[in-house]
Design an enzyme around this catalytic site. Structure first.
Site, PDB file in Angstrom:
ATOM      1  N   SER A 200       5.710  -1.939   5.505  1.00 15.65           N
ATOM      2  CA  SER A 200       4.426  -1.610   4.852  1.00 15.65           C
ATOM      3  C   SER A 200       4.869  -0.327   4.008  1.00 15.65           C
ATOM      4  O   SER A 200       5.630   0.283   4.227  1.00 15.65           O
ATOM      5  CB  SER A 200       3.491  -1.123   5.821  1.00 15.65           C
ATOM      6  OG  SER A 200       3.609   0.202   6.274  1.00 15.65           O
ATOM      7  N   ASP A 201       4.162  -0.399   2.793  1.00 14.59           N
ATOM      8  CA  ASP A 201       4.126   0.875   2.118  1.00 14.59           C
ATOM      9  C   ASP A 201       3.254   1.830   3.092  1.00 14.59           C
ATOM     10  O   ASP A 201       2.601   1.676   3.994  1.00 14.59           O
ATOM     11  CB  ASP A 201       3.227   0.642   0.583  1.00 14.59           C
ATOM     12  CG  ASP A 201       3.602   1.682  -0.276  1.00 14.59           C
ATOM     13  OD1 ASP A 201       4.305   2.577   0.229  1.00 14.59           O
ATOM     14  OD2 ASP A 201       3.398   1.433  -1.460  1.00 14.59           O
ATOM     15  N   TRP A 202       3.372   3.173   2.539  1.00 11.77           N
ATOM     16  CA  TRP A 202       2.993   4.145   3.490  1.00 11.77           C
ATOM     17  C   TRP A 202       1.597   4.359   3.663  1.00 11.77           C
ATOM     18  O   TRP A 202       0.690   4.690   2.640  1.00 11.77           O
ATOM     19  CB  TRP A 202       3.528   5.491   2.775  1.00 11.77           C
ATOM     20  CG  TRP A 202       4.912   6.034   3.374  1.00 11.77           C
ATOM     21  CD1 TRP A 202       5.122   7.202   3.995  1.00 11.77           C
ATOM     22  CD2 TRP A 202       6.152   5.225   3.334  1.00 11.77           C
ATOM     23  NE1 TRP A 202       6.387   7.272   4.433  1.00 11.77           N
ATOM     24  CE2 TRP A 202       6.955   5.920   3.938  1.00 11.77           C
ATOM     25  CE3 TRP A 202       6.215   3.782   3.221  1.00 11.77           C
ATOM     26  CZ2 TRP A 202       8.384   5.467   4.531  1.00 11.77           C
ATOM     27  CZ3 TRP A 202       7.597   3.371   3.412  1.00 11.77           C
ATOM     28  CH2 TRP A 202       8.754   4.027   3.855  1.00 11.77           C
ATOM     29  N   ASP A 203       1.248   3.954   4.828  1.00 18.31           N
ATOM     30  CA  ASP A 203      -0.125   3.711   5.351  1.00 18.31           C
ATOM     31  C   ASP A 203      -1.174   2.411   4.557  1.00 18.31           C
ATOM     32  O   ASP A 203      -2.227   2.371   4.394  1.00 18.31           O
ATOM     33  CB  ASP A 203      -0.919   4.850   4.794  1.00 18.31           C
ATOM     34  CG  ASP A 203      -0.899   6.059   5.998  1.00 18.31           C
ATOM     35  OD1 ASP A 203      -0.028   5.852   6.951  1.00 18.31           O
ATOM     36  OD2 ASP A 203      -1.487   7.268   5.697  1.00 18.31           O
ATOM     37  N   ALA A 204      -0.284   1.522   4.343  1.00 20.24           N
ATOM     38  CA  ALA A 204      -0.676   0.125   3.644  1.00 20.24           C
ATOM     39  C   ALA A 204      -1.046  -0.803   4.687  1.00 20.24           C
ATOM     40  O   ALA A 204      -1.618  -1.731   4.390  1.00 20.24           O
ATOM     41  CB  ALA A 204       0.054  -0.426   2.664  1.00 20.24           C
TER      42      ALA A 204
END
Ligand SMILES: *[C@@H]1O[C@H](CO)[C@@H](O)[C@H](O)[C@H]1NC(C)=O
Ligand SMILES: *[C@@H]1O[C@H](CO)[C@@H](O)[C@H](O)[C@H]1NC(C)=O
Ligand SMILES: *[C@@H]1O[C@H](CO)[C@@H](O)[C@H](O)[C@H]1NC(C)=O
Ligand SMILES: *[C@@H]1O[C@H](CO)[C@@H](O)[C@H](O)[C@H]1NC(C)=O
Ligand SMILES: *[C@@H]1O[C@H](CO)[C@@H](O)[C@H](O)[C@H]1NC(C)=O
Ligand SMILES: *[C@@H]1O[C@H](CO)[C@@H](O)[C@H](O)[C@H]1NC(C)=O
Ligand SMILES: *[C@@H]1O[C@H](CO)[C@@H](O)[C@H](O)[C@H]1NC(C)=O
Ligand SMILES: *[C@@H]1O[C@H](CO)[C@@H](O)[C@H](O)[C@H]1NC(C)=O
Ligand SMILES: *[C@@H]1O[C@H](CO)[C@@H](O)[C@H](O)[C@H]1NC(C)=O
Ligand SMILES: *[C@@H]1O[C@H](CO)[C@@H](O)[C@H](O)[C@H]1NC(C)=O
Ligand SMILES: *[C@@H]1O[C@H](CO)[C@@H](O)[C@H](O)[C@H]1NC(C)=O
Length: 870
Positions: free
Chosen positions: A293-297
């Protein structure tokens, strides 16, 4: 009430996966905006399991052997980040101490190493693209990989092909390569090979349609309040023929990891979009690595697990919340039977296969830096402020990379105008240099956090896609060295608003070099009112006035542009006093030396524009969305222009650009002749058929909660994400208020039985026959001038249909040719190159329309052409 509200939220996440498609993919070929608005993304389950296809068999076998030994808690550890600033890297997953496995370190960026000292700052992706040089793409990737490896990094968070560059104002376009999918596809494949040959896993990102910064994530946008993540709405044909194309190349090149994006696609959140992750990426493209995941996606637990996500970064629900959608939740959801064991096994197998695929078992060194401090001693766990000790060994990983960085940036420099004054001799009587962009940032090269300012010469954009400079050679110092060594006179004014001093100096100059720029970056930093995305395509720091002030009194004014992409030059480019224009992109640490090499003729420019320079911003198509369009709901960003972005849009709409895609001058001249087309025999295209194996199950696990409790002797790090349960009572162990609700998970999501294979799939990248060469095209390129030079010869195709671009790039080669000599340009055309995506058969087909190939020096200078006999 609270209980109900949470249940509703969870159910709607599930429903988002269920939502029945009737407006979009697959099978929809309608780009009508009414249809795209509120588009839905069809469900696709189960998540395909890795099968060791392509050249992954060896890595697959090693990964399976490793995963078989792991306990459930250890498996969960490898999928879940430990939380923001929990460890040394921008992302780390947990470790397996029992086997001496230290976990994995993920580190930015696509152009070097963020947050570390003694590292190189390479040219940005959108700049190296202008070299159109496969060897440079590979070498840059390899050298970045060597540096990451030396710092102990397992996964380099790059390269970028999303954003592709739908609109030139997109804040992060410069991190990627080009709005052309073929140029981007070749660049990403070579970069992935380079990074991974150095023994580091590449993470190709951001998957997919992450084309703007505004509203990329749900959040509070100040005076406009909460706005949900933007939805990029796209039809199936545009997805395949444009945005997915370079991702297919990255998968075929073996990218070990792919990062899912912040935005929604057809109204389904990127990291839990089962259609794009399960069907397209792991199914049709046969991706063997892992999705991170992208950061906090990540926005859900089990829903994202079923929809194909394999690793969550940085692991916590929000930075340092101490909570995770996985970690304990994942342990719980496996032992209570929600998530089948095979799905977790597949997640970990993919992660470990990537590790073996690039040979990290043979060449990993321990992490020897810490992203959160350059100090030698400090806290290992920066957020918790514990674990004081040696955190930064200041390992110099640069080798002699500065030499190739200097050459790579020079080879990526594009000469746009030359009235005959270039190259300079160094013996000009009086050289004057102008512009804040020629000189130092008064705060130092790394003086603005994540480079979030536009002070001094611009050599990279801002945000997470950056690296620390070891130094930054400015244009002024390099030019000064040049002139002084020739005993000339050189003076400068670097304050763009010192009008009288500028006029006084420009009047005396025999040559005036004016440096201007335009910057952009990631949306969490706003610079001069630009929230990541550019607000306009004009120059920053009032560059137009600077150019006008100098050229009004100096008839030999040369303008050098450092920019993240296209800038508007219409108000000055045709002024006769402007005798030269150069686009130098974002060249990295050697900026000044690279531009001096071109200005003084040590390097004959051969770069070509990787985008179009037009007259107005609106010529590029739909604008970015800067204001909410839908209240607090997702802005609907309808990609109604289809495949017509950049030069394809200009061509379609009959707009003459100022400098077209593929354009670039040299200090010599080239001519084209003798086009030849050889048809290569290839077997007829066979759709992939049959079924997959059943999902492998690697080891077993107990369902007794007592086996998953916190170890008594563990030293707990505050807000760190662990895999353990707090209670033997599962309901107590879960913080989910609605624990125990037996959702109807999407149909098929837990089914580990053999699944039908996808016709357009069959191997990493897609059906292997798509890469069958079916034509080989050659042409003669002659250097008609009197100096040696390099020419990027370009092959374009017209597929002939009413909805096809007038011409579309298909191949290129950068040839080095001595004066008076000729070279042969040779380019293959594959089956994919002559095909269109067919939404009905869900496969690539060769249409009956007449197909024409063109060869020349830019998208609009194509002197040779011939019909293809298919
Ligand atoms: C989608 O399907 C729903 C229910 O079947 C129907 O009411 C709606 O009109 C359809 N929308 C489109 C655009 O076809
Ligand atoms: C898509 O186009 C094909 C022809 O290329 C046509 O047969 C089909 O009906 C179209 N599908 C939709 C959903 O419009
Ligand atoms: C999980 O990872 C953490 C952090 O590296 C480590 O402390 C812990 O021992 C690991 N747990 C297991 C079960 O390996
Ligand atoms: C589990 O995930 C939910 C969201 O699905 C989240 O709200 C919760 O905090 C997570 N549980 C734990 C123990 O972190
Ligand atoms: C640096 O840039 C910021 C804005 O980006 C500006 O406010 C500041 O004055 C600049 N400082 C110097 C020393 O150039
Ligand atoms: C475009 O944006 C730049 C950077 O914020 C700014 O300096 C410039 O004045 C803007 N141009 C126009 C025409 O508003
Ligand atoms: C060009 O420069 C000369 C001085 O060399 C000046 O007299 C003339 O006005 C300038 N022309 C333009 C179009 O600015
Ligand atoms: C600029 O003007 C001077 C004086 O008229 C002339 O000698 C010189 O050739 C001009 N330079 C260019 C590049 O036109
Ligand atoms: C903690 O206890 C377990 C089980 O008794 C043991 O295997 C492990 O080595 C201990 N770890 C530490 C850090 O003492
Ligand atoms: C579990 O225990 C840890 C450590 O005491 C605590 O920080 C965390 O909030 C607890 N988690 C839950 C879900 O109660
Ligand atoms: C299983 O665990 C997950 C994660 O905590 C939870 O969301 C779900 O409600 C549980 N399911 C059942 C049937 O207990």
């Amino acid at each position: 009430m609270r209980w109900l509200a949470q249940a509703f939220l969870a159910i709607s996440l599930v429903e988002a996966q269920y939502a029945s498609p009737n407006t979009t993919t697959p099978g929809n070929n309608d780009t009508n905006p009414v249809e795209l608005n509120d588009a839905t993304s069809p469900p696709f389950y189960p998540s395909p399991w890795m099968d060791g296809g392509g050249d992954w068999a060896d890595a697959y076998a090693k990964a399976q052997a490793f995963v078989r030994q792991l306990t459930l808690l250890e498996k969960v550890n490898l999928t879940t980040g430990v939380g923001w600033e929990g460890e040394a890297c921008v992302g780390n997953v947990g470790s397996v101490p029992r086997l001496g496995f230290p976990g994995l370190c993920m580190q930015d960026s696509p152009l070097g190493i963020r947050f570390a000292d003694y590292v190189s700052a390479f040219p940005a992706g959108g700049t190296i693209a202008a070299s159109w040089d496969r060897g440079e793409f590979y070498k840059r990737g390899f050298q970045m990989g060597v540096e990451q490896r030396g710092k102990g990094v397992d996964v380099q968070l790059g390269p970028v092909v999303g954003p592709l560059g739908r609109n030139p104002k997109g804040g992060r376009n410069w991190e990627g390569f080009s709005p052309d999918p073929i140029l981007s596809g070749i660049a990403v494949a070579e970069t992935v090979r380079g990074i991974q040959d150095a023994g580091v896993i590449a993470c190709t990102k951001h998957y997919i349609l992450n084309e703007q910064e505004h509203f990329r994530s749900p959040g509070d946008f100040g005076d406009v309040g909460f706005v949900d993540a933007i939805s990029s709405n796209v039809d199936d044909k545009t997805l395949h023929e444009l945005y997915l194309w370079p991702f297919a190349d990255a998968v075929r090149a073996g990218t070990g990891s792919i990062m899912c994006s912040y935005n929604k696609i057809n109204n389904s959140q990127g990291c839990q979009n089962s259609y794009l992750q399960n069907y397209i990426l792991k199914g049709e493209l046969g991706f063997q690595g892992f999705i991170m995941s992208d950061w906090d996606a990540q926005h859900s637990g089990a829903a994202s697990t079923f929809a194909g996500l394999d690793m969550t970064m940085p692991g916590d629900t929000d930075f340092d919340s101490g909570m995770s959608f996985w970690g304990p939740n994942l342990t719980l959801s496996v032992i209570n039977g929600t998530v089948p064991g095979w799905r977790l096994d597949d997640m970990v197998t993919r992660i470990m296969a990537a590790y073996y695929f690039v040979g990290r078992d043979r060449n990993a060194v321990p992490v020897n830096f810490n992203s959160w401090s350059l100090d030698t001693y400090g806290y290992q766990h920066a957020f918790a402020q514990v674990g004081y000790g040696l955190i930064n060994q200041h390992v110099d990983v640069r080798h002699e990379h500065f030499r190739s960085i200097r050459l790579a940036a020079a080879k990526s420099t594009v000469l746009l105008k030359n009235s005959g004054v270039l190259p300079l001799t160094g013996r000009e009587k009086f050289t004057a240099v102008f512009g804040d962009d020629s000189t130092e940032n008064a705060y130092g090269p790394n003086g603005c956090a994540d480079h979030g300012c536009d002070n001094g010469t611009l050599a990279m954009g801002w945000g997470s896609g950056t690296a620390f400079y070891p130094y930054l050679i400015t244009p002024l110092e390099a030019i000064k060295n040049e002139v002084v060594s020739n005993a000339g006179v050189i003076q400068s004014v670097v304050d763009n608003w010192a009008y009288s001093q500028i006029e006084a100096l420009a009047k005396q100059a025999s040559v005036a070099l004016v440096f201007v720029n335009a910057d952009s970056g990631e949306g969490y930093i706003t610079v001069d009112g630009n929230m990541g995305d550019r607000n306009n395509l004009t120059l920053w720091q009032d560059g137009e006035t600077l150019i006008k002030n100098v050229s009004a009194v100096c008839n030999n004014t040369i303008v050098v542009i450092h920019s993240v992409g296209p800038v508007l030059v219409d108000s000055w480019y045709d002024n006769d006093n402007i005798t030269g224009i150069i686009w130098a992109g974002l060249p990295g640490e050697q900026s000044g030396n690279s531009i001096a090499d071109v200005l003084y003729g040590r390097v004959n420019p051969g770069g070509k524009l990787p985008f179009t320079i037009g007259t107005t911003a609106s010529e590029y198509g739909p604008d970015l969305i800067y204001e909410p369009t839908n209240g607090s709901s997702s802005p609907q960003d309808n990609f109604e222009e289809g495949v017509f972005i950049d030069y394809r849009a200009f061509d379609k709409n009959g707009i003459d650009p100022i400098y077209e895609f593929g354009f670039g001058l040299s200090y010599t001249k080239f001519s084209y002749s003798n086009l030849k087309i050889v048809k290569v025999s290839a077997a007829p295209y066979q759709p992939t058929a049959g079924t997959t194996i059943a999902a492998p199950v690697l080891g077993n696990y107990s369902t007794d909660p007592a086996d998953y409790q916190w170890p008594a002797n563990l030293t707990y790090v505050n807000k760190y994400i662990y895999p353990y349960l707090n209670s033997t009572d599962l309901e107590t162990a879960s913080v989910d208020r609605d624990y125990g609700i037996d959702y109807e998970w999407p149909e098929g999501s837990t089914d580990g039985s053999p699944q039908p294979r996808i016709a357009a799939g069959g191997a990493p990248g897609g059906n292997p026959q798509l890469w069958d060469v079916i034509f080989t095209i050659t042409a003669t390129v002659t250097n008609d001038g009197d100096v040696a030079g390099e020419e990027v010869s370009q092959l374009y195709i017209s597929l002939g249909g009413p909805d096809d671009p007038k011409v579309a790039l298909r191949n290129f080669d950068r040839l080095s040719i001595q004066p008076g000599q000729s070279a042969t340009f040779t380019a293959d055309l594959t089956r994919r190159d002559v095909s269109n995506w067919d939404t009905v058969t869900q496969n690539w087909i060769i249409t009956n329309h007449t197909k024409t190939v063109y060869v020349g020096s830019s998208s609009r200078t194509l002197p040779l052409s011939a019909k293809l006999e298919i």
